[in-house]
Scaffold this motif. Structure first.
Motif, short mmCIF file in Angstrom:
data_model
loop_
_atom_site.label_atom_id
_atom_site.label_comp_id
_atom_site.label_asym_id
_atom_site.label_seq_id
_atom_site.Cartn_x
_atom_site.Cartn_y
_atom_site.Cartn_z
N LYS A 106 0.84 -1.29 0.22
CA LYS A 106 0.09 0.05 -0.21
C LYS A 106 0.98 1.08 0.06
O LYS A 106 0.48 2.27 -0.58
CB LYS A 106 -0.86 0.04 1.32
CG LYS A 106 -1.92 -1.16 0.89
CD LYS A 106 -2.78 -1.02 2.48
CE LYS A 106 -3.99 -2.16 2.50
NZ LYS A 106 -4.70 -2.24 3.61
N SER A 107 1.97 1.32 0.81
CA SER A 107 2.81 2.47 0.83
C SER A 107 3.46 2.68 -0.64
O SER A 107 3.64 4.05 -0.98
CB SER A 107 4.06 2.09 1.83
OG SER A 107 5.03 1.32 1.48
N TRP A 108 3.92 1.52 -1.50
CA TRP A 108 4.27 1.85 -2.72
C TRP A 108 3.32 2.47 -3.62
O TRP A 108 3.58 3.43 -4.35
CB TRP A 108 4.74 0.49 -3.43
CG TRP A 108 6.20 0.09 -2.93
CD1 TRP A 108 6.51 -0.65 -2.03
CD2 TRP A 108 7.39 0.48 -3.58
NE1 TRP A 108 7.87 -1.05 -2.08
CE2 TRP A 108 8.45 -0.10 -2.81
CE3 TRP A 108 7.50 1.26 -4.53
CZ2 TRP A 108 9.70 -0.08 -3.15
CZ3 TRP A 108 8.98 1.43 -4.93
CH2 TRP A 108 9.92 0.90 -4.33
N LYS A 109 2.08 1.96 -3.32
CA LYS A 109 0.98 2.69 -4.26
C LYS A 109 0.54 3.91 -3.81
O LYS A 109 -0.05 4.70 -4.74
CB LYS A 109 -0.10 1.65 -4.12
CG LYS A 109 -0.06 0.26 -4.65
CD LYS A 109 -1.32 -0.64 -4.53
CE LYS A 109 -1.03 -2.28 -4.91
NZ LYS A 109 -1.99 -2.95 -4.83
N ARG A 110 0.90 4.48 -2.68
CA ARG A 110 0.76 5.79 -2.28
C ARG A 110 1.65 6.90 -2.77
O ARG A 110 1.56 8.06 -2.58
CB ARG A 110 0.65 5.90 -0.69
CG ARG A 110 -0.82 5.22 -0.35
CD ARG A 110 -0.96 5.97 1.14
NE ARG A 110 -0.01 5.30 2.07
CZ ARG A 110 -0.04 4.24 2.86
NH1 ARG A 110 -1.06 3.31 2.84
NH2 ARG A 110 1.03 3.86 3.41
N LEU A 111 2.90 6.26 -3.16
CA LEU A 111 3.86 7.22 -3.82
C LEU A 111 3.43 8.09 -5.01
O LEU A 111 2.75 7.77 -5.68
CB LEU A 111 5.04 6.56 -4.30
CG LEU A 111 5.91 5.69 -3.28
CD1 LEU A 111 7.16 5.06 -3.94
CD2 LEU A 111 6.37 6.80 -2.05
N LYS A 112 3.86 9.48 -4.82
CA LYS A 112 3.54 10.52 -5.87
C LYS A 112 4.47 10.33 -7.01
O LYS A 112 5.67 10.83 -6.84
CB LYS A 112 3.32 11.89 -5.11
CG LYS A 112 2.38 11.97 -4.06
CD LYS A 112 2.09 13.47 -3.71
CE LYS A 112 0.92 13.60 -2.64
NZ LYS A 112 0.99 14.85 -2.13
#
Length: 655
Positions: A106-112
């Motif tokens: 999930k943290s990877w998918k939240r990267l801008k």
């Protein structure tokens, strides 16, 4: 490219690299920084970097690029098999690993970033080979989809100017006038006009907007205004604008020449040194009280003028805080001047080109020379000032070579003496200086001429690169049998307790480790050594005849080329042992062996020797100081009963 397993991300990274034609690949995010990104864009249409990682790797380097350097619009993340269904199929539900990996995904998918691409890796959704890995057909289809998306995104980015540029630098000292030449007030306008004039004269006034100067920016970087390390900053800015004319307002002494070469090569720049004309670029020879001679490429008049300019700067006006208010201002200038010790005026230009632009010649890329003194001016210095300058250089020589004791009172007295005489003769010195406007006019005119030739010069350089026509020479030496040398040392130790004690306390004698074959592989560098607990024993024993810091590459070839491979017999006369270095003294004959003996030029070093050992933190070059160390009681000379003849061959060592 991110996956639960690094092997899987590597499969997709390889496929993407082939399809996109990307030349730079890595598997460690720590290797990706701003400089590497900018450098990758210099690949003429094959830019970019592909990195394959595992989902649980530390992504701080990537976060830094996104947050600090605003590269989010240029970053794409491909998640291969990182969906929740993929994770559920691999990890038992509600376990610690399941929760950790789910959170990381999930943290990877939240990267801008520009895009995040999700590729499922579930077996029921894809074709598998017999070993359970995705089939080539499946990979090709997914990669094709990604390539189409990347191409659209890439086309939307601003096009990169990949033309080569110019890197202007000043091998000088404080007070040499570089800041006056680099005055940034109207430099872009002046150079634009000069380049247009050159273009018109070369093309019969045929108007064209496609001149080599088109859209090239002139950027001046004052050394004392740059925060942090200067040359890494220059590299970053040049990578951002590779076609720019970058003028570095900083004294580029010999210790900076290697990094200037690196910056030039990484950022597609033609390096261009700026030197004073022959009125100032004139060899100075200084003889020390021990009769050792040192040469410098600049005249004493140049040194005096530079000192006076520093002393007469208004207090607080210099960004580097070097003016008359600086306590030791004159000796600081002397210290810079002494960084060029060992270089003659005749060799200065070719040595610089050897170090920063190997394979260029002065004909290919003429060095810019700028008037320093007035034409036809009487340049003779008053005798009291001349003597004082020589004494100051001698004092700095003693400091640099550690060949004597220099007290603080000595430095204060010398500074006071220099200031008094410079102020006394300032009217005379100022009358000798070339007008600033004349020097700047000639400086900018020559810069404009080089700018118009950048593309041709760079194409010539690329044509030569990799041809192997010339290799860079590190030293020329007489290579001798290491086993023979250490046999002499062993026999000497049998009759001398000082020699035995000295080497026993430093790991013992290394004869058993020496090869029977002394033939030197000259593509290796001259510091091939045997590591021992008590220091470093030299394996490739040799007598250095000349080092690249002493001669230009052309002089190396002209002076020693006909001697390459010639046999020589040197006479070993004594051993000098110092606390951190030890060497055999030798006598080199005036001629080679053979049916037609050839003259051997005098060695560049005053002390002819074969270094055999140097301590931790020391270098083999320290052997040159051994005779002086003996005079000061810091080393001991052990004589052989009679000279021992050792055969060797003359040859080059290449870097």
């Amino acid at each position: 490219v991110v996956s639960l397993a690094k092997e899987m991300s590597a499969i997709y990274s390889n496929a993407l690299s082939v399809e996109l034609g990307v030349q730079q690949r890595c598997s460690d995010m720590q290797l990706i920084d701003e400089a590497s990104i900018l450098s990758s864009l210099q690949e003429d249409g094959r830019g970019g970097i592909i990195c394959n990682v595992q989902l649980d790797e530390n992504k701080k380097p990537l976060l830094a690029l996104i947050k600090t350097n605003n590269y989010n619009e240029a970053i794409h993340i491909v998640l291969v098999g990182c969906g929740q269904s993929d994770i559920d199929s691999r990890y038992e539900s509600e376990t610690k690993d399941h929760k950790r990996i789910s959170g990381l995904a999930k943290s990877w998918k939240r990267l801008k970033c520009k895009y995040i691409h999700d590729i499922p890796n579930l077996p029921e959704l894809m074709d598998l080979d017999d070993d359970g890995t995705p089939s080539q057909v499946w990979i090709c289809l997914r990669v094709k989809e990604l390539v189409d998306k990347f191409t659209v995104a890439s086309n939307a980015l601003p096009s990169q100017d990949t033309r080569p540029g110019l890197l202007v630098f000043f091998p000088g000292i404080p007070g040499c006038g570089k800041s006056s030449l680099c005055d940034n007030s109207n430099i872009q306008e002046v150079l634009t006009k000069k380049c247009s004039k050159i273009w018109n004269s070369r093309n019969n006034n045929l108007a064209s907007i496609e001149t080599p100067f088109k859209d090239r920016q002139i950027i001046v970087f004052e050394g004392d205004k740059i925060e942090g390390k200067y040359w890494p900053h220059i590299l970053k800015r040049r990578l951002e604008q590779s076609s720019s004319v970058t003028i570095t307002d900083k004294n580029s002494t010999p210790n900076a020449w290697d990094i200037i070469k690196e910056v030039s090569e990484k950022s597609k720049a033609v390096p261009l040194p700026i030197l004073p004309d022959a009125t100032a670029l004139s060899t100075t020879i200084v003889t020390s009280k021990t009769h050792a001679q040192s040469c410098y490429p600049f005249s004493l008049q140049y040194l005096a003028m530079c000192m006076l300019r520093v002393l007469t700067r208004p207090a607080g006006s210099h960004n580097g805080k070097l003016d008359g208010e600086t306590v030791n201002a004159c000796m600081i200038v002397v210290k810079f001047y002494s960084l060029y010790r060992g270089i003659s005026a005749d060799d200065m230009s070719s040595l610089i080109l050897d170090r920063v632009a190997f394979n260029y010649t002065e004909e290919d890329c003429p060095i810019v020379t700028v008037p320093f003194f007035k034409d036809g001016c009487d340049l003779e210095l008053p005798s009291d000032l001349r003597d004082c300058l020589l004494d100051a250089l001698h004092l700095q020589y003693v400091i640099d070579t550690k060949t004597g004791e220099v007290k603080e009172d000595d430095l204060v007295a010398m500074e006071t003496r220099l200031r008094k005489l410079l102020i006394l003769h300032q009217v005379r010195l100022k009358s000798m200086s070339a007008p600033v406007d004349d020097s700047r006019e000639k400086f900018l005119s020559q810069i404009a001429a080089r700018v118009m030739d950048i593309d041709n010069i760079f194409q010539m350089k690329n044509a030569l690169r990799g041809t192997g026509l010339q290799q860079f020479i590190e030293i020329v030496s007489i290579d001798v049998d290491a086993k023979k040398i250490y046999d002499i040392l062993s026999k000497l130790a049998l009759h001398n307790v000082d020699v035995v004690n000295f080497f026993n306390s430093r790991g013992g004698l290394p004869m058993a480790k020496c090869s029977d074959d002394y033939t030197v592989q000259r593509e290796e560098t001259a510091d091939q050594v045997l590591k021992e607990g008590g220091g470093t024993f030299v394996e490739k024993t040799h007598v250095t005849m000349a080092h690249f810091s002493q001669l230009s590459q052309q002089k190396f070839r002209d002076t020693y080329g006909h001697l390459d491979g010639s046999s020589v017999s040197v006479s070993v006369t004594d051993l000098i042992i110092g606390e951190t270095v030890s060497a055999f003294s030798v006598i080199v004959p005036k001629k080679t062996h053979g049916e037609t003996p050839l003259d051997i030029p005098p060695l560049q070093n005053a002390y002819s020797h074969i270094t055999i050992w140097f301590g931790k933190g020391e270098s083999a070059a320290r052997s040159n100081d051994l005779p002086t160390m003996v005079e000061r009681g810091e080393a001991k000379r052990v004589m052989l009963e009679e000279g021992v003849q050792v055969s060797g061959k003359i040859g080059y060592w290449f870097i």
